[in-house]
Design a protein around this motif. Structure first.
Motif, PDB file in Angstrom:
ATOM      1  N   UNK A  41       3.013  -5.998  -2.604  1.00  0.00           N
ATOM      2  CA  UNK A  41       3.436  -7.268  -2.017  1.00  0.00           C
ATOM      3  C   UNK A  41       3.395  -6.738  -0.701  1.00  0.00           C
ATOM      4  N   UNK A  42       3.661  -5.600  -0.478  1.00  0.00           N
ATOM      5  CA  UNK A  42       3.794  -4.852   0.665  1.00  0.00           C
ATOM      6  C   UNK A  42       2.617  -4.815   1.064  1.00  0.00           C
ATOM      7  N   UNK A  43       1.732  -3.956   0.577  1.00  0.00           N
ATOM      8  CA  UNK A  43       0.068  -4.582   1.457  1.00  0.00           C
ATOM      9  C   UNK A  43      -0.675  -5.858   2.124  1.00  0.00           C
ATOM     10  N   UNK A  44       0.046  -6.745   0.082  1.00  0.00           N
ATOM     11  CA  UNK A  44      -0.569  -8.974   1.321  1.00  0.00           C
ATOM     12  C   UNK A  44       0.003  -9.017   2.600  1.00  0.00           C
TER      13      UNK A  44
ATOM     14  N   UNK B 152       3.823   4.782  -9.136  1.00  0.00           N
ATOM     15  CA  UNK B 152       3.577   4.274  -7.473  1.00  0.00           C
ATOM     16  C   UNK B 152       2.288   4.493  -7.702  1.00  0.00           C
ATOM     17  N   UNK B 153       2.657   3.318  -6.103  1.00  0.00           N
ATOM     18  CA  UNK B 153       1.632   3.647  -5.646  1.00  0.00           C
ATOM     19  C   UNK B 153       2.062   3.174  -3.747  1.00  0.00           C
ATOM     20  N   UNK B 154       1.312   4.468  -3.377  1.00  0.00           N
ATOM     21  CA  UNK B 154       1.093   3.978  -1.151  1.00  0.00           C
ATOM     22  C   UNK B 154       0.232   3.349  -1.279  1.00  0.00           C
TER      23      UNK B 154
ATOM     24  N   UNK C  57       4.127   4.070   5.778  1.00  0.00           N
ATOM     25  CA  UNK C  57       3.533   4.451   5.422  1.00  0.00           C
ATOM     26  C   UNK C  57       4.195   4.132   4.079  1.00  0.00           C
ATOM     27  N   UNK C  58       4.201   4.008   2.322  1.00  0.00           N
ATOM     28  CA  UNK C  58       5.534   2.963   1.778  1.00  0.00           C
ATOM     29  C   UNK C  58       5.344   3.602   1.073  1.00  0.00           C
TER      30      UNK C  58
END
Length: 66
Positions: free
Chosen positions: A36-39, A12-14, A26-27
């Motif tokens: 996708x969230x970061x983008x 997983x990535x944070x 914070x996800x």
């Protein structure tokens, strides 16, 4: 006290969105979802710092002893 647990690299990535020194989002998710969230956060908050890092396994030292 929090202790990092040694083991295989996390799957997983944070993702964190920073406003100065404060985290405002914070996800943690699987790699593809985190990217996708970061983008999306980068488009929405273009002037803020967005970090993407491996999620670490943190264990409370007291919980590890029980």
């Amino acid at each position: 006290m929090t202790v990092l647990v040694d083991g295989p690299p996390p799957a997983e990535r944070r993702v964190r969105v920073w406003f100065g020194e404060h985290v405002i989002a914070d996800y943690t998710a699987e790699v593809a979802d985190a990217i996708k969230y970061q983008a999306g956060m980068t488009r929405r908050f273009a002037s803020l710092r967005i970090t993407l890092e491996p999620a670490t396994s943190a264990v409370d030292e007291d919980a590890a002893d029980s």
